[in-house]
Design a protein around this motif. Sequence first.
Motif, PDB file in Angstrom:
ATOM      1  N   MET A  24       0.837  -1.194   0.000  1.00  9.13           N
ATOM      2  CA  MET A  24       0.000   0.000   0.000  1.00  9.13           C
ATOM      3  C   MET A  24       0.874   1.247   0.000  1.00  9.13           C
ATOM      4  O   MET A  24       0.648   2.188  -0.761  1.00  9.13           O
ATOM      5  N   SER A  25       1.917   1.235   0.856  1.00 11.51           N
ATOM      6  CA  SER A  25       2.777   2.413   0.956  1.00 11.51           C
ATOM      7  C   SER A  25       3.498   2.666  -0.356  1.00 11.51           C
ATOM      8  O   SER A  25       3.543   3.800  -0.824  1.00 11.51           O
ATOM      9  N   VAL A  26       4.045   1.601  -0.950  1.00  9.09           N
ATOM     10  CA  VAL A  26       4.819   1.794  -2.181  1.00  9.09           C
ATOM     11  C   VAL A  26       3.936   2.403  -3.259  1.00  9.09           C
ATOM     12  O   VAL A  26       4.298   3.390  -3.910  1.00  9.09           O
ATOM     13  N   ALA A  27       2.729   1.816  -3.423  1.00 12.82           N
ATOM     14  CA  ALA A  27       1.828   2.354  -4.433  1.00 12.82           C
ATOM     15  C   ALA A  27       1.466   3.794  -4.106  1.00 12.82           C
ATOM     16  O   ALA A  27       1.438   4.667  -4.984  1.00 12.82           O
ATOM     17  N   ALA A  28       1.228   4.056  -2.817  1.00  9.75           N
ATOM     18  CA  ALA A  28       0.795   5.398  -2.431  1.00  9.75           C
ATOM     19  C   ALA A  28       1.898   6.421  -2.663  1.00  9.75           C
ATOM     20  O   ALA A  28       1.620   7.530  -3.128  1.00  9.75           O
ATOM     21  N   PHE A  29       3.161   6.063  -2.373  1.00 10.25           N
ATOM     22  CA  PHE A  29       4.243   7.029  -2.596  1.00 10.25           C
ATOM     23  C   PHE A  29       4.299   7.429  -4.064  1.00 10.25           C
ATOM     24  O   PHE A  29       4.396   8.612  -4.398  1.00 10.25           O
ATOM     25  N   ALA A  30       4.227   6.397  -4.917  1.00 14.52           N
ATOM     26  CA  ALA A  30       4.353   6.689  -6.345  1.00 14.52           C
ATOM     27  C   ALA A  30       3.163   7.515  -6.823  1.00 14.52           C
ATOM     28  O   ALA A  30       3.325   8.461  -7.592  1.00 14.52           O
ATOM     29  N   LEU A  31       1.967   7.169  -6.360  1.00 14.41           N
ATOM     30  CA  LEU A  31       0.784   7.918  -6.785  1.00 14.41           C
ATOM     31  C   LEU A  31       0.851   9.349  -6.279  1.00 14.41           C
ATOM     32  O   LEU A  31       0.427  10.284  -6.962  1.00 14.41           O
ATOM     33  N   CYS A  32       1.390   9.507  -5.075  1.00 12.35           N
ATOM     34  CA  CYS A  32       1.456  10.834  -4.478  1.00 12.35           C
ATOM     35  C   CYS A  32       2.397  11.735  -5.263  1.00 12.35           C
ATOM     36  O   CYS A  32       2.130  12.913  -5.448  1.00 12.35           O
ATOM     37  N   GLY A  33       3.496  11.150  -5.726  1.00 15.40           N
ATOM     38  CA  GLY A  33       4.445  11.963  -6.478  1.00 15.40           C
ATOM     39  C   GLY A  33       4.170  11.954  -7.963  1.00 15.40           C
ATOM     40  O   GLY A  33       5.073  12.180  -8.754  1.00 15.40           O
ATOM     41  N   TYR A  34       2.927  11.692  -8.334  1.00 16.04           N
ATOM     42  CA  TYR A  34       2.627  11.466  -9.747  1.00 16.04           C
ATOM     43  C   TYR A  34       2.948  12.676 -10.604  1.00 16.04           C
ATOM     44  O   TYR A  34       3.435  12.557 -11.709  1.00 16.04           O
ATOM     45  N   LYS A  35       2.636  13.858 -10.081  1.00 15.33           N
ATOM     46  CA  LYS A  35       2.947  15.064 -10.852  1.00 15.33           C
ATOM     47  C   LYS A  35       4.360  15.476 -10.522  1.00 15.33           C
ATOM     48  O   LYS A  35       4.603  16.273  -9.644  1.00 15.33           O
TER      49      LYS A  35
END
Lengths: 94, 604, 83, 258
Positions: free
Chosen positions: B142-153
Motif C-alpha cells: 500500500m505504501s509503495v503504491a501510495a508514494f508513487a501515486l502521491c508523487g505522480y505530478k
Amino acid sequence: MLVLQATILIFVAITATAVVFTRQPVRQVVGLSFYGIILGLLFFILQAPDVALSQITIGAVALPLMFMLSLAKIRRDAEERKRREESEHRREAA
Amino acid sequence: MNPLVPLPLLIPLAAAFLLGLLNKRCPRWFADSIAILAASATGVVSLILMHESALRPIVYWYGAWTPRSGIALGVDFYVDPFSAGLAAFVCLLALASFIFSLHYFDSVGNLFHVLMLGFIAAMCGFSLSGDLFNLFVYFELMSVAAFALCGYKTEEPSTQQGAINFAVLNTIGAFLALLGLGMFYARTGALNLAQIGRTLGHDSGVLVVTSFVFVMCGLLVKAAAFPFHFWLADAHAVAPTPVCVLFSGIMVELGVYAVARVYWSLMDGALAPHRSALTGVLLVVGTMTALLGACMCFAQRHIKRLLAFSTISHTGLLIIGFALLKPGALAGAALYLIGHGAAKGALFLVAGILLHRCGSIDEAHLYGRGRKMPWTGAVFVLGGFGLVGLIPFGTFAGEHAIEFIAERNHQGWLDIVFFLAVTITAAAVFRVYARVFLGRGTRLSSGARLKTVDERRETSGPHNHVPAVMFLPAFALGLLAIAAGCIPGETHAVLTAACAFADHAGYQARVLEGAFLPIQAVASEHAPLLSSVLRSLGATLAAIALAVFAISPAWDRGRIYSRPFARSMAFIRRLHSGRVGDYVAYFAFGVAAIGIALAFLIAS
Amino acid sequence: MNAWLMGADVLLFTLVPCGIAVFRGNAIERLVALEMAGIVQTILLVFLAEAFHRPSTYDLALAMALLTFGGGLVFARFLERWL
Amino acid sequence: MNRRVRRWFFLICACAIFGLFVSAVRQMPTFGHYRGPYGDILNRETVYERHITDVVTAVNFDWRGIDTLGEESILFLSVIGTLVLLRKPSSEVNDSHDENDTADKRKGREIPLPSAATRVATLGLVGPLVVFGLYIVAHGHLTPGGGFQGGVILATAPLLVYLAGDLKSFKRIANHETVQIGEALGLLGFLILGLPGMIRGGAYLRNVLPLGTSGHVFSGGMIAPINVCTGVAVSAGLVAVTYVFLEHTLETRLRGRR
C-alpha cells in the motif's frame, strides 16, 4: 561459536554507527557496502544462509549501483540548475 | 474452501500485471475499461463475501495449510462483514476515482492504472488478512503504491517534497511495526493473529505491551493520528485528486481498522484487566487529533489541504470510537467510516472539478468562480452536511452510536469533542462554498496569495463545462453518504458484526479450530434519538453560523482583538513546518509518550 | 571448536584493519579496503561452511567471489566518471 | 524548531523509546532458545510434505507463498513507481543535448574507454554469472537461494556489460520493452501458478504437481516453477530500474562517446 557471534554483532554495531557518522554521500556508500559484507557474515553465522545470500547478491553490485546512479543524477541536476542560472544571469547582463 | 476469498486480492493484481505487460501497446480506453472492470468485479466479489459471511465468518487458508492441532501453519484470510465490507468500500471509491479520471489525466500512459490497481489489491488484502506478517506485507505494498501515486505530478518541487515527507514518515512507521512484529514473534513463536492471541493469554508484561505499542504506532502513522499526522496534509496537497479520494476516504481509515483488528484479535486477552489504561491513552490521542485537525482545517485556504486536515480531524473521531473498546462504539465507528469516506470522496472530487475548470485550488483565487456550477456546489454542500453529521447521513448514525456508548461509560465530555470537531470542519467547508460557489462574503487578500502549486498541469487548461464522468461520481458518492445512514436494519446488522469482531475467544476458535460459530444476533439497545437529532441540528446551525461569521468583515476585525487565539494558531501552524526532520522528532515523541504512558498505567 | 572455526576467528580480525581503512582515508584507499574485505569475506565464508559441515553453503562463497569484482567496478567507474 | 532544539528533543525521545525497548528485550527468551512451536513443526514436516531440503524456500513459496506474492508485487510496484517518478517531464523532452555535451567537454569530463583488460575480465565474467544465477534459481528448493537471489545474480550480468563500457550491448539486452514484459510475465506466471490448486477444489497456491524424490532437481511440486517465475520477475525488475535511472541520468553524457 557464541564468541564468534558476539564479535560479529559488535562489528555490525560499530560499522553501522560509522556509516551514519560518515557525512559525505559517496564515502557513505563505500561504508555501506562494507557494512553489508559484515551483515552478510552475521546472517550466515546465525544460520540463515538464505538471507545471507540475499544480502550478498544485493549488496555486491545492485545496491551500490543504485546509490551511485542516484548520486550521479543529483549531481547532474545540480549542475544543470547552476548552468541554467548562469545562462540566465548572462542573458540579464546582456 | 470458499474460492471467492482470494479474489479481492488476485483480480486487481492480475489486472495490474496485465496492464504492466501491455503498457504502451494498449490504447487508453482499453486500460480504462480493464481497470474499471477489475474494480467493479472486485467490489461485487467483496459484496458477495460480505453477504455470505454475515452469518458465519469465513476462514481461508492459502495453500490449504489448515491448522494442525490448533497450530496455524499457513496464512489465512479472515472474512467477516467488517473486512469484506471495507474491501467493497475500497472498490467503490476506486471505481469513483477511475470514472472521474477518465477525462482527467489527458496525456499519461497506463502506469497510473497499474499503480491504482496495485493500491486496491493492497488495501483489499490489508482488510482481509488474518496474519500479522501478511498484514505488514500489504502495509508495505500500500505504501509503495501510495508514494508513487502521491508523487505522480513529478514536475513541481513541492510535489516531491510532499511525497518525500510521506515516504519517510511511513517507512519509519513500517520499520517500527516490523520491530514490534518481530518482538511478538520472539515472545510467541507465531505470526497468525489468533495464534499470537492464544499464546499470549493474559500476559501483560513489558515485552507484550511494548510490542503492541510499536505495532500500534506504526499503524497509527498510516491512520494519521496526532502526533504522527504531519505527513498527511503535505501528501494530500500534492497528490492528484482521484488519488486523494482513496487516501482520505479509506487508506487513512484502514490504519484505524488495523489497530482495532490487532487489538481485538491478539491483545484483548492480555489487556482485558487494563482496558481503561488503553482507553485513556487512545482517547487523549483521538481528542488531540480531532481538535488539532479541526483548527488547522479552518485555517487553510488551499482546498485540498483543508480537506486533508478535516480528514485528520475525523480520523481522530474514529480513533475515539475505537478507544472506547466497546462493540457498540465499534459499530458506530464503522458507520462513521463509511459515511465520512463517501462524503470526503465527494468533496475531493468537487475540488478536482474546480481544479479542472478553474485551474486553481486556492480559495482566494476561486472567489465567485463556481457560480456557474450550481449542481457541483450542491454536491459540495452535501459533503459538508455529511461532515457535520446531519440527520440522515451515515456520519450521524455513527456519531449517535459512539456518543451513546461514551455517555454510558461516563465519558460524556466526548460529546463536546465531537461537537467542536464536526462544527469547525464543516464550517470550513461551508465557508469555501459561500466564497467559491456563491461569491459571498469578504474576499481574501490576493496580495498574500498562497504559493500554490501550478495545479493546472494535472489537467489541460480550464474547461468550459463539467463533464458528466466527473460530476456523476461525485454526486453518487454524495448520495452514498446519505444512504449509508438510512438503510433499514443496518444499525442492527453492523452491531451484530461488531460483536463478532470484538469476540476475542470466538475469533481464535474460528481460526484455529475451524469451529462452527455463527454470529449471534444482538439485542440492540435503543439510544435516545431525540437528543442526538437536536445535537446534530445544533452542530449544523453552529457550523453555518461560524461559516457566515468567517466570511463577514467582523471576522477580520475580530482577529485583531483575539491575540491569544491568533498566537496559539500561529504556534500550531509553525508545528506543521513541512520539514521532515521535525516530523521524525514528533514521531519519536509520540512513540515514547504513548509507550511510557501505557506501560506506566498498566504496571500501576 | 574445530580448526576451520579457529581459522575463521583469525580471519575475522583481518577485517578490522579493512574496516578502519574503509572509514578513514581518501576515496581510493577506501575502495581498496572494501575490495580487500570482499576477498577476506569470500575465504571466511568457505571456512565457515566447512566448519558447520554444510557443503551446500559454498554457494555463498562462490556468489561473493563472482560479485565482488562487479562491486569494485561500480565504484571504480562512478568515482572515475561522475563523482 | 531549529536544528539544535530538534536534535535534543529527538535524542530525549529516542532514549525513552530505547529504555522501553531494553526493558522489553529483557523479557524475551534467552538467545538461541526458540520457544514457539511453529518453526519446529515446519522443520520437521517440510521434508515429508514437500520432499525438499531447503526449509526456507518451502516457507517462502509454499507455507507462506501468498506473502511472497505480495512481496513480488511490492517489487513490481516499486519498479512502476520509479518509471512514473523518473519519467521525462513533458516540457523537457526536447532538452538540448548538445549543450550538455559541450559543457562536459569544456570541463574535461571526456573519459577514455576502459582498458582492454577490464573489458575482457568483465565480459568474461558475464557467462559464468548467468550460469551461476540459473543454478541458484533452479536449485532454490535444494540449497540456499532461490528465485530472488538467483534473479539478482542474473540481473547483475547485464549490469556488468554496462560497467564494462559497452552501453550499446547493454541497451540491446536490457531493452526497455523486453524487460518490462519479462517482469510482468514473471509475476503473472506466479499468480497463475496458484490457480490450479484453487480450481481443483483446494485453496489458492495449493500444490498440484507430483512431489518427486527428495534432493532431486525435479522435486518439491509447485515450488520450482514458482521459483523460476520469481527469478524472471526479479531480474527483469532490477534491470528495468537500472535502465530507467541510466536513461534519465546519464544518457546525455554517454551520447558523446558512443
